[in-house]
Scaffold this active site. Structure first.
Site, mmCIF file in Angstrom:
data_model
loop_
_atom_site.group_PDB
_atom_site.id
_atom_site.type_symbol
_atom_site.label_atom_id
_atom_site.label_comp_id
_atom_site.label_asym_id
_atom_site.label_seq_id
_atom_site.Cartn_x
_atom_site.Cartn_y
_atom_site.Cartn_z
ATOM 1 N N SER A 206 0.745 -1.147 -0.026
ATOM 2 C CA SER A 206 -0.034 0.175 0.146
ATOM 3 C C SER A 206 1.066 1.193 -0.115
ATOM 4 O O SER A 206 1.709 1.448 -0.815
ATOM 5 C CB SER A 206 -0.933 -0.016 1.092
ATOM 6 N N ASP A 364 -10.082 -3.742 -4.999
ATOM 7 C CA ASP A 364 -9.208 -2.592 -4.493
ATOM 8 C C ASP A 364 -9.262 -1.363 -5.289
ATOM 9 O O ASP A 364 -9.062 -1.367 -6.589
ATOM 10 C CB ASP A 364 -7.872 -3.470 -4.289
ATOM 11 N N HIS A 394 -8.258 -4.916 -0.574
ATOM 12 C CA HIS A 394 -7.035 -4.109 -0.282
ATOM 13 C C HIS A 394 -6.841 -4.503 1.311
ATOM 14 O O HIS A 394 -7.638 -4.637 1.991
ATOM 15 C CB HIS A 394 -7.444 -2.493 -0.372
#
Length: 424
Positions: A206, A364, A394
């Protein structure tokens, strides 16, 4: 006689305590189910687990928003306090891995050293996710991930605790990641931890994937370095903030745990920008055609109509405003800074980066950031493994362990480690 004393009548008894408890429980269960239930795409892995996780996350977010509005504390501070209370653990060694808290170039890091094995170890530097504002390499989920990487790969893994927003804003987090990476690649650290200089990797998920990509670009172009990364492994990375209408942003805008508005908020916090700009970002007003700081060359680097495969574009259409809010990029120049948005790097820079692994998840909002980066790296001549999870969401990889263990979390983690084992 009247009332309850008439002959043949018996006053009604109050409901017994057990019945009252059952009634209260049913009401409470209904309320919880109403709060927890969220319509999810049919293909997402283990939807009820994701709903429970999202309900917890939303509760913490709402409590932090209230605390922020009342002036008690910044919303991020409350969230991080909760995360620390629930997740942060001490450095504890185990029979297979020696774990210590140390630093890299003055940046805090947790070090995982396998016991035994090869004399020269592989090396991995890892940057945690959390929107550049939340989390820590000392969290239980990251501790377990890095511990498993160290044991399975016979590798020294260093999980970096870079500074966080709101106190630190771009380029502070980037600078911490860069300083830690330079220290990691230094002869002193490689020798101290018996790391093979030919087998070193940079990785992150991320926001950590963003830092890993940005650091890789910088160090791959630095000819003064004696040691460079052999591979880069990016886990659902966030790579650009100019288009909040990619197909994945449109498709997954309401899919937990990373909602579209939350990602815009994270970006503004990271870039030290006015939070009131959030509606402009969500409307793509900040990247309208009347923004003089965004030229055709920049736009081509995130043109998903040409960079994404057809099965990801689906029926979605791009949103490019003719006129928007001129001057936004002037106020927030980091929007087009490649150190913050690695997808905007020049082809020549990308071509110097090492072999790559990029994980993406169908559900995501950041899916297309990763897939566009895969295409741009491939176009630059870089060997790339694109590892896509049709049932992924995610953050799924850090949910490979109890209590929130998920099938896609285990699969993604095992495949990620397997790729490293074969390529590092």
């Amino acid at each position: 006689m009247s009332g309850w004393f008439r002959a043949g009548t018996v006053p009604p008894l109050p409901p017994p305590p057990v019945m009252r408890l059952h009634l209260a429980g049913a009401v409470l269960l209904s309320a919880v189910a109403y709060y927890v239930y969220l319509p999810l795409p049919s293909g997402v892995s283990e939807p009820w687990k994701l709903m429970l996780l999202d309900a917890l996350f939303r509760s913490f977010m709402q409590a932090s928003d209230v605390a922020h509005a009342l002036g008690v504390c910044h919303r991020v501070h409350l969230l991080n306090q909760v995360v620390s209370w629930v997740e942060v653990i001490e450095a504890r060694s185990c029979p297979a891995v020696h774990v210590t808290d140390s630093s890299l170039g003055g940046v805090p890091a947790r070090v995982f050293q396998p016991k035994g094995g090869r004399k020269l170890k592989r090396g991995v530097i890892y940057f945690h996710g959390g929107g550049w504002a939340l989390g820590s390499g000392r969290m239980r989920s990251y501790d377990l991930l890095c511990r498993k990487m160290a044991e399975d790969l016979d590798a020294v893994v260093m999980s970096v605790d870079y500074r966080l927003a709101p106190e630190a804003v771009f380029p502070d987090q980037y600078h911490d990641a860069l300083v830690a990476s330079r220290a990691f690649l230094s002869a002193q650290v490689l020798e101290r931890y018996s790391i093979d200089p030919e087998r070193v990797c940079v990785s992150g998920d991320s926001a950590g994937g963003n830092l890993a990509a940005a650091v890789t670009q910088e160090l791959s172009s630095d000819d003064s370095l004696a040691v460079k990364f052999k591979v880069q492994a990016l886990i659902y990375p966030v790579l650009q903030a100019l288009d909040f209408y990619t197909p994945s942003y449109q498709q997954n805008k309401a899919v937990p745990i990373l909602y579209r508005p939350i990602m815009a908020r994270f970006w503004l916090q990271y870039l030290g920008a006015d939070p009131s700009l959030e509606p402009l970002l969500l409307a793509n007003n900040h990247s309208s055609l009347d923004q003089p700081a965004i030229g055709a060359n920049t736009r081509s680097k995130l043109d998903w109509t040409s960079l994404l495969p057809g099965e990801r574009k689906k029926h979605f259409r791009p949103l490019v405003k003719e006129t928007g809010s001129p001057g936004v990029v002037g106020k927030v120049p980091a929007l087009v800074d490649v150190r913050a948005a690695p997808l905007l790097a020049e082809q020549g820079v990308l071509g110097r980066t090492p072999k790559a692994y990029v994980m993406t998840c169908e559900y995501d909002v950041l899916r297309d950031d990763g897939l566009m980066y895969v295409k741009r790296l491939q176009d630059a001549g870089v060997s790339v493994t694109s590892d896509h999870y049709e049932d992924g969401f995610h953050g799924c990889m850090v949910f490979a362990f109890l209590p929130m263990m998920s099938s896609v979390g285990q699969r993604s983690m095992n495949n990620f480690i397997s790729w490293l084992d074969h390529n590092l």
